[in-house]
Design a protein around this motif. Structure first.
Motif, PDB file in Angstrom:
ATOM      1  N   ASN A  81      -2.020   6.948   7.717  1.00 49.34           N
ATOM      2  CA  ASN A  81      -2.231   8.032   6.755  1.00 49.34           C
ATOM      3  C   ASN A  81      -0.988   8.255   5.902  1.00 49.34           C
ATOM      4  O   ASN A  81      -1.089   8.503   4.699  1.00 49.34           O
ATOM      5  N   THR A  82       0.184   8.155   6.514  1.00 57.14           N
ATOM      6  CA  THR A  82       1.431   8.293   5.760  1.00 57.14           C
ATOM      7  C   THR A  82       1.561   7.178   4.722  1.00 57.14           C
ATOM      8  O   THR A  82       1.930   7.427   3.574  1.00 57.14           O
ATOM      9  N   LEU A  83       1.248   5.958   5.142  1.00 56.09           N
ATOM     10  CA  LEU A  83       1.288   4.826   4.214  1.00 56.09           C
ATOM     11  C   LEU A  83       0.360   5.088   3.030  1.00 56.09           C
ATOM     12  O   LEU A  83       0.746   4.899   1.871  1.00 56.09           O
ATOM     13  N   LEU A  84      -0.847   5.544   3.316  1.00 59.26           N
ATOM     14  CA  LEU A  84      -1.799   5.796   2.240  1.00 59.26           C
ATOM     15  C   LEU A  84      -1.365   6.976   1.373  1.00 59.26           C
ATOM     16  O   LEU A  84      -1.505   6.927   0.144  1.00 59.26           O
ATOM     17  N   ASP A  85      -0.812   8.022   1.987  1.00 62.29           N
ATOM     18  CA  ASP A  85      -0.307   9.151   1.202  1.00 62.29           C
ATOM     19  C   ASP A  85       0.794   8.695   0.242  1.00 62.29           C
ATOM     20  O   ASP A  85       0.836   9.124  -0.919  1.00 62.29           O
ATOM     21  N   ASP A  86       1.683   7.827   0.718  1.00 63.65           N
ATOM     22  CA  ASP A  86       2.742   7.290  -0.140  1.00 63.65           C
ATOM     23  C   ASP A  86       2.151   6.471  -1.285  1.00 63.65           C
ATOM     24  O   ASP A  86       2.626   6.544  -2.432  1.00 63.65           O
ATOM     25  N   HIS A  87       1.124   5.703  -0.983  1.00 60.04           N
ATOM     26  CA  HIS A  87       0.489   4.891  -2.030  1.00 60.04           C
ATOM     27  C   HIS A  87      -0.205   5.789  -3.059  1.00 60.04           C
ATOM     28  O   HIS A  87      -0.132   5.530  -4.261  1.00 60.04           O
ATOM     29  N   ILE A  88      -0.846   6.832  -2.589  1.00 58.83           N
ATOM     30  CA  ILE A  88      -1.493   7.783  -3.502  1.00 58.83           C
ATOM     31  C   ILE A  88      -0.452   8.412  -4.422  1.00 58.83           C
ATOM     32  O   ILE A  88      -0.678   8.543  -5.634  1.00 58.83           O
ATOM     33  N   ALA A  89       0.695   8.788  -3.870  1.00 59.23           N
ATOM     34  CA  ALA A  89       1.767   9.367  -4.692  1.00 59.23           C
ATOM     35  C   ALA A  89       2.233   8.366  -5.742  1.00 59.23           C
ATOM     36  O   ALA A  89       2.474   8.736  -6.905  1.00 59.23           O
ATOM     37  N   HIS A  90       2.331   7.103  -5.361  1.00 58.82           N
ATOM     38  CA  HIS A  90       2.720   6.056  -6.299  1.00 58.82           C
ATOM     39  C   HIS A  90       1.675   5.920  -7.414  1.00 58.82           C
ATOM     40  O   HIS A  90       2.030   5.815  -8.590  1.00 58.82           O
ATOM     41  N   VAL A  91       0.416   5.944  -7.052  1.00 55.82           N
ATOM     42  CA  VAL A  91      -0.664   5.840  -8.047  1.00 55.82           C
ATOM     43  C   VAL A  91      -0.615   7.028  -9.002  1.00 55.82           C
ATOM     44  O   VAL A  91      -0.741   6.865 -10.223  1.00 55.82           O
ATOM     45  N   ARG A  92      -0.407   8.214  -8.458  1.00 53.96           N
ATOM     46  CA  ARG A  92      -0.323   9.409  -9.320  1.00 53.96           C
ATOM     47  C   ARG A  92       0.836   9.301 -10.298  1.00 53.96           C
ATOM     48  O   ARG A  92       0.718   9.689 -11.463  1.00 53.96           O
ATOM     49  N   SER A  93       1.954   8.780  -9.830  1.00 50.51           N
ATOM     50  CA  SER A  93       3.111   8.583 -10.700  1.00 50.51           C
ATOM     51  C   SER A  93       2.782   7.586 -11.810  1.00 50.51           C
ATOM     52  O   SER A  93       3.158   7.786 -12.974  1.00 50.51           O
ATOM     53  N   ARG A  94       2.091   6.526 -11.457  1.00 51.23           N
ATOM     54  CA  ARG A  94       1.696   5.536 -12.465  1.00 51.23           C
ATOM     55  C   ARG A  94       0.734   6.129 -13.480  1.00 51.23           C
ATOM     56  O   ARG A  94       0.784   5.797 -14.672  1.00 51.23           O
ATOM     57  N   ILE A  95      -0.157   7.005 -13.025  1.00 57.67           N
ATOM     58  CA  ILE A  95      -1.094   7.664 -13.942  1.00 57.67           C
ATOM     59  C   ILE A  95      -0.317   8.478 -14.966  1.00 57.67           C
ATOM     60  O   ILE A  95      -0.616   8.433 -16.167  1.00 57.67           O
TER      61      ILE A  95
END
Length: 134
Positions: A81-95
């Motif tokens: 879940n932490t890995l996915l949360d970090d990836h989601i944060a990365h995606v949001r930053s890219r957006i």
């Protein structure tokens, strides 16, 4: 099955399979006497997993990590879940970065209309001036 069959079954190129093997994401296949790789259902499942991860734009390192977790199935999901949360944060930053890029492109496009000749093109002028935000 051979590499071409595996590639077709998952919808990837044979070079992609070889790359994932080199990166350690796919276990090395057995080889026939003639040197051909022989893939099993385990390879199909692993490659399908990798492909789904790549569709979600997970990095190779993240996929490696997820595969390690698959090898310890009785552990809590917290790390995943932490890995996915970090990836989601990365995606949001890219957006956000893409929204900034969109504004720059819209602004650049608005600097020119179709009636101008190339020598007076506002787009080319704007790109040449280099006064755009980074």
């Amino acid at each position: 099955m051979r590499i071409g069959q595996l590639a077709r079954s998952i919808g990837v190129d044979t070079q992609t399979i070889r790359f994932y093997e080199r990166e350690g994401l796919l276990p090395p296949p057995d080889r026939q006497d003639n040197g051909y790789r022989v893939y099993t259902e385990r390879h199909v499942e692993r490659l399908a997993f990798i492909r789904r991860c790549r569709i979600l734009e997970l990095s190779l390192a993240e996929i490696h990590e997820l595969q390690r977790y698959q090898g310890a199935p009785h552990q809590p999901c917290r790390a995943i879940n932490t890995l996915l949360d970090d990836h989601i944060a990365h995606v949001r930053s890219r957006i956000i970065d893409l929204q900034v890029l969109e504004k720059q492109l819209v602004s650049l496009r608005a600097s020119c209309n179709d009636d101008r000749e190339i020598e007076a093109c506002g787009v080319l002028e704007g790109l040449s001036e280099g006064n755009m935000q980074q």
